[in-house]
Design an enzyme around this catalytic site. Structure first.
Site, PDB file in Angstrom:
ATOM      1  N   LYS A 172       0.882  -1.178   0.000  1.00 18.11           N
ATOM      2  CA  LYS A 172       0.000   0.000   0.000  1.00 18.11           C
ATOM      3  C   LYS A 172       0.914   1.220   0.000  1.00 18.11           C
ATOM      4  O   LYS A 172       1.457   1.608   1.032  1.00 18.11           O
ATOM      5  CB  LYS A 172      -0.889  -0.028   1.244  1.00 18.11           C
ATOM      6  CG  LYS A 172      -2.226   0.647   1.159  1.00 18.11           C
ATOM      7  CD  LYS A 172      -2.197   2.141   0.988  1.00 18.11           C
ATOM      8  CE  LYS A 172      -1.484   2.881   2.065  1.00 18.11           C
ATOM      9  NZ  LYS A 172      -1.088   4.249   1.681  1.00 18.11           N
ATOM     10  N   GLU A 248       9.333   1.052  10.943  1.00 15.25           N
ATOM     11  CA  GLU A 248      10.401   2.027  10.669  1.00 15.25           C
ATOM     12  C   GLU A 248       9.757   3.392  10.758  1.00 15.25           C
ATOM     13  O   GLU A 248       9.028   3.806   9.849  1.00 15.25           O
ATOM     14  CB  GLU A 248      10.977   1.807   9.267  1.00 15.25           C
ATOM     15  CG  GLU A 248      11.691   0.479   9.084  1.00 15.25           C
ATOM     16  CD  GLU A 248      13.019   0.395   9.819  1.00 15.25           C
ATOM     17  OE1 GLU A 248      13.513   1.421  10.314  1.00 15.25           O
ATOM     18  OE2 GLU A 248      13.555  -0.720   9.917  1.00 15.25           O
TER      19      GLU A 248
HETATM   20  P1  NAP Z   1       2.776   8.790   7.168  1.00 12.43           P
HETATM   21  O1  NAP Z   1       1.835   9.919   7.093  1.00 12.43           O
HETATM   22  O2  NAP Z   1       2.903   8.078   8.462  1.00 12.43           O
HETATM   23  O3  NAP Z   1       2.348   7.784   6.013  1.00 12.43           O
HETATM   24  C1  NAP Z   1       3.068   6.606   5.752  1.00 12.43           C
HETATM   25  C2  NAP Z   1       2.146   5.624   5.071  1.00 12.43           C
HETATM   26  O4  NAP Z   1       1.076   5.280   5.948  1.00 12.43           O
HETATM   27  C3  NAP Z   1       1.493   6.150   3.800  1.00 12.43           C
HETATM   28  O5  NAP Z   1       1.342   5.089   2.902  1.00 12.43           O
HETATM   29  C4  NAP Z   1       0.144   6.611   4.308  1.00 12.43           C
HETATM   30  O6  NAP Z   1      -0.865   6.663   3.311  1.00 12.43           O
HETATM   31  C5  NAP Z   1      -0.166   5.539   5.315  1.00 12.43           C
HETATM   32  N1  NAP Z   1      -1.123   5.948   6.333  1.00 12.43           N
HETATM   33  C6  NAP Z   1      -1.410   7.185   6.777  1.00 12.43           C
HETATM   34  N2  NAP Z   1      -2.339   7.128   7.766  1.00 12.43           N
HETATM   35  C7  NAP Z   1      -2.640   5.821   7.926  1.00 12.43           C
HETATM   36  C8  NAP Z   1      -3.519   5.120   8.801  1.00 12.43           C
HETATM   37  N3  NAP Z   1      -4.280   5.728   9.700  1.00 12.43           N
HETATM   38  N4  NAP Z   1      -3.581   3.781   8.695  1.00 12.43           N
HETATM   39  C9  NAP Z   1      -2.821   3.123   7.797  1.00 12.43           C
HETATM   40  N5  NAP Z   1      -1.953   3.729   6.948  1.00 12.43           N
HETATM   41  C10 NAP Z   1      -1.862   5.066   7.017  1.00 12.43           C
HETATM   42  O7  NAP Z   1       4.247   9.199   6.780  1.00 12.43           O
HETATM   43  P2  NAP Z   1       4.713  10.010   5.493  1.00 12.43           P
HETATM   44  O8  NAP Z   1       4.370  11.429   5.736  1.00 12.43           O
HETATM   45  O9  NAP Z   1       4.253   9.356   4.245  1.00 12.43           O
HETATM   46  O10 NAP Z   1       6.288   9.775   5.542  1.00 12.43           O
HETATM   47  C11 NAP Z   1       7.119  10.517   6.332  1.00 12.43           C
HETATM   48  C12 NAP Z   1       7.441   9.791   7.624  1.00 12.43           C
HETATM   49  O11 NAP Z   1       8.033   8.533   7.338  1.00 12.43           O
HETATM   50  C13 NAP Z   1       8.455  10.514   8.462  1.00 12.43           C
HETATM   51  O12 NAP Z   1       8.064  10.497   9.799  1.00 12.43           O
HETATM   52  C14 NAP Z   1       9.733   9.713   8.262  1.00 12.43           C
HETATM   53  O13 NAP Z   1      10.655   9.823   9.299  1.00 12.43           O
HETATM   54  C15 NAP Z   1       9.192   8.348   8.141  1.00 12.43           C
HETATM   55  N6  NAP Z   1      10.159   7.478   7.481  1.00 12.43           N
HETATM   56  C16 NAP Z   1      10.827   6.569   8.240  1.00 12.43           C
HETATM   57  C17 NAP Z   1      11.772   5.745   7.660  1.00 12.43           C
HETATM   58  C18 NAP Z   1      12.510   4.734   8.484  1.00 12.43           C
HETATM   59  O14 NAP Z   1      13.073   3.827   7.902  1.00 12.43           O
HETATM   60  N7  NAP Z   1      12.541   4.833   9.816  1.00 12.43           N
HETATM   61  C19 NAP Z   1      12.043   5.854   6.290  1.00 12.43           C
HETATM   62  C20 NAP Z   1      11.363   6.799   5.540  1.00 12.43           C
HETATM   63  C21 NAP Z   1      10.407   7.612   6.161  1.00 12.43           C
HETATM   64  P3  NAP Z   1      -1.308   8.081   2.684  1.00 12.43           P
HETATM   65  O15 NAP Z   1      -0.192   8.521   1.858  1.00 12.43           O
HETATM   66  O16 NAP Z   1      -2.531   7.781   1.909  1.00 12.43           O
HETATM   67  O17 NAP Z   1      -1.574   9.003   3.862  1.00 12.43           O
END
Ligand code: NAP
Length: 475
Positions: A172, A248
C-alpha cells in the site's frame, strides 16, 4: 503506464470505480489519475496473496533468488526512466532520484543473495534427552505500507526480503507517490514474480484499507515505514490479531561536531546528512550540535554551501534541491522556522517561503535556536539546519538523547575512542562516525525508542519475514 490496481497479476479498476489525482510538486498540477483502492479491493488483494502463498513458499530458494536478481537487472536497465518518474511525483532532484533507484535496486540484489542463505540450527538439549532442531519458515501474507519520501527504496527494502523468505505481499504505497509503486509492480511481473505474490493497492483511504487487511486473519505481518504517529495507530490495530510487526518510524537525528573534528569533512557530511533528498529523509540531520570553539565557523561555512545550492523543479538536470512533496509539508517546515525565529533564532541563510507556485522552501541555516524550540523536537523534513552549541562530551550526549526518537546519529571527531564512546552512549539504532550517510542494503537499518521496532536490510532484514519453528527430536 498502468494506473489501475495490481491484484492477482492483473490490472483492475477499483471496485467502486473511483480514482484520485497525483500532483507535480513543482507546479501543483495534476500529472496522472490512479485507481483508488477501497476495502473490498484490499480483501481481494489479501485473497490473492493468500492463494499464492503456498506455491511461492514451496518455490526453491534458488528460483526465488533468480526472480529477485532479474528484478535488480531490470531496475538497473531502466534506472533513467524510473528516476524521472520518482522525480515527477515526489519532486526530488534527479540526482537524488537516480541515487534512490540505485539504492532501491540494490535491495533486490542483496536479498537475491540472502534468499539462498537460509539457515536453521541444531543443538542437543542440556538434559541430553533430545535434539533441538530450529527451522525457519515464511511468516505468510504481509501488508507493506510505505511513505512518499523514497517511493522505490522503501518498497524494495520490504518486497526484497519478503520474497526471498517465501512470503506474499500487498504493498500500500503513499497516496502522494503511487506511480513508482505501480511501475515496480509491472517490473516485478516481468521479472517472473507469479500472479498474486506481489499485489499493489494505491488508495486515498489508507486508514480504512489497512485496517480492513489487519482485521483479516490471513494477514500475518505488517511492515510499516512512516511517521511515529501513524505507527502507534497501526501497532494498536495489529495487536487485535497479534500480527507480527516491523516499524520504521520517524527520526530526529543529532549531528554532533566536536572541536577536534576535521571541519572540511564535517561540512561535507552535514551537506549529505541534511540535504540528501532535500531534507525529506527519516535519517536527515535534524539538530546540529557544534562544540562552542568551532560553532561560528561551522555555521558560516554550512550557510555558504547551503546558499549556493540550485533550487528548482526536480526534473531539471541543473536542480540540486527540488520542491517539497506537498503543501502540508512546506507549511509545516515554514511554521517550524517561524517558531524558531520568534523564539530568538537568526537565519544565516534562507528562512522564509518564496512566493509563487510549487512547494518550494529555500535551504536554511538557523543559529541561536532556543533549547525548547519545537524545531528541535519535531522532524523538520525539509532543507533546514538548526545549530545549537555545546561544551564537552557529557553535554553533547545529553542533548543528543533529549528526544523520544532514536533512529540515527552522526558524530564528527578525530578521536576514534571518543567517537566510539559517544556512539555507544547515544540512544540510536545507527551511528555514522565521520560519515553523513549510513543507509546500506547490506546493513541493519532501524531505530530504538519511538523510531521503531525491527531492522531492514542486512541479514536481519530477512529474519523479519521468517518464523523460527522449534522441533524436538529423539533419534
Ligand atoms: P505517514 O503519514 O505516516 O504515512 C506513511 C504511510 O502510511 C502512507 O502510505 C500513508 O498513506 C499511510 N497511512 C497514513 N495514515 C494511515 C492510517 N491511519 N492507517 C494506515 N496507513 C496510514 O508518513 P509520510 O508522511 O508518508 O512519511 C514521512 C514519515 O516517514 C516521516 O516520519 C519519516 O521519518 C518516516 N520514514 C521513516 C523511515 C525509516 O526507515 N525509519 C524511512 C522513511 C520515512 P497516505 O499517503 O494515503 O496518507
Amino acid at each position: 503506464m498502468e494506473t489501475d490496481l495490481f491484484i492477482a497479476g492483473k490490472w483492475v479498476p477499483a471496485s467502486s470505480g473511483s480514482r484520485f489525482d497525483v500532483l507535480d510538486p513543482a507546479t501543483g498540477d495534476t500529472i496522472a489519475s490512479v485507481a483508488d483502492g477501497g476495502e473490498a479491493d484490499a480483501i481481494a488483494a489479501v485473497e490473492a496473496a493468500a492463494a499464492a502463498g503456498p506455491g511461492w513458499a514451496a518455490t526453491s530458494p534458488r528460483a526465488r533468488s533468480e526472480v529477485l536478481r532479474r528484478a535488480f537487472t531490470l531496475m538497473t536497465e531502466r534506472a533513467a526512466d524510473l528516476a524521472k518518474l520518482i522525480s515527477l511525483e515526489n519532486g526530488k532532484a534527479l540526482t537524488d532520484a537516480k541515487g534512490e533507484v540505485t539504492y532501491a535496486a540494490e535491495f533486490f540484489r542483496w536479498f537475491a543473495e540472502e534468499a539462498v542463505r537460509g539457515e536453521g540450527a541444531i543443538a542437543t538439549a542440556p538434559s541430553g534427552a533430545n535434539r533441538i532442531l530450529v527451522v525457519r519458515q515464511p511468516v505468510g501474507v504481509c501488508v507493506l505500507v510505505t511513505p512518499w519520501n523514497f517511493p522505490a527504496a522503501m518498497a524494495t527494502r520490504k518486497i526484497g526480503p519478503a520474497l526471498a523468505a517465501g512470503c506474499t505481499v500487498i504493498l500500500k504505497p503513499a497516496s502522494d507517490t503511487p506511480l513508482t509503486a505501480l511501475a515496480m509492480a509491472a517490473l516485478l511481473a516481468e521479472a517472473g514474480v507469479p500472479d498474486g505474490v506481489v499485489n499493489v493497492l494505491p488508495s486515498r483511504s489508507s486508514g480504512r484499507v489497512v485496517s480492513a487487511m489487519l482485521r483479516d486473519s490471513r494477514v500475518r505481518k505488517l511492515s510499516f515505514t512512516g511517521s511515529t504517529e501513524v505507527g502507534r495507530i497501526l501497532l494498536a490495530q495489529a495487536a487485535e490479531n497479534v500480527v507480527n510487526t516491523s516499524m520504521e518510524l520517524g527520526g530526529n537525528a543529532p549531528f554532533v561536531v566536536f572541536a577536534d573534528a576535521d571541519l572540511d569533512a564535517a561540512i561535507e557530511g552535514a551537506m549529505i546528512a541534511k540535504m540528501r533528498n532535500g531534507g525529506e529523509a527519516c535519517t536527515a540531520a535534524n539538530r546540529f550540535f557544534v562544540e562552542s570553539g568551532v560553532a561560528g565557523e561551522f555555521a558560516r561555512r554550512l550557510a555558504q554551501r547551503m546558499s549556493e545550492l540550485v533550487v528548482g523543479p526536480g526534473t531539471d538536470e541543473r536542480t540540486q534541491v527540488g520542491p517539497l512533496v506537498n503543501e502540508d509539508t512546506v507549511a509545516k517546515v515554514d511554521g517550524l522556522v517561524r517558531g524558531a525565529l520568534d523564539g530568538g533564532a537568526s537565519a544565516v541563510t534562507g528562512g522564509s517561503r518564496p512566493a509563487g507556485p510549487g512547494f518550494y522552501y529555500p535551504p536554511t541555516v538557523l543559529t541561536g535556536v532556543a533549547a525548547d524550540a519545537p524545531i528541535l523536537r519535531e522532524e523538520i523534513f525539509g532543507p533546514v539546519a538548526p545549530i545549537v552549541t555545546f561544551t564537552g562530551e557529557d553535554e553533547a550526549v545529553r542533548l543528543a538523547n533529549d528526544t523520544e526518537y532514536g533512529l540515527v546519529a552522526y558524530v564528527y571527531t578525530r578521536d576514534l575512542a571518543r567517537g566510539l564512546r559517544v556512539s555507544e552512549a547515544i540512544e540510536a539504532g545507527m551511528v555514522g562516525i565521520n560519515r553523513g550517510l549510513v543507509s546500506d542494503p547490506a546493513a541493519p537499518f532501524g531505530g530504538v525508542k519511538q523510531s521503531g521496532i525491527g531492522r531492514e536490510g542486512g541479514h536481519e532484514g530477512l529474519l523479519e519475514y521468517l518464523e523460527s519453528k522449534y522441533i524436538a527430536v529423539n533419534w
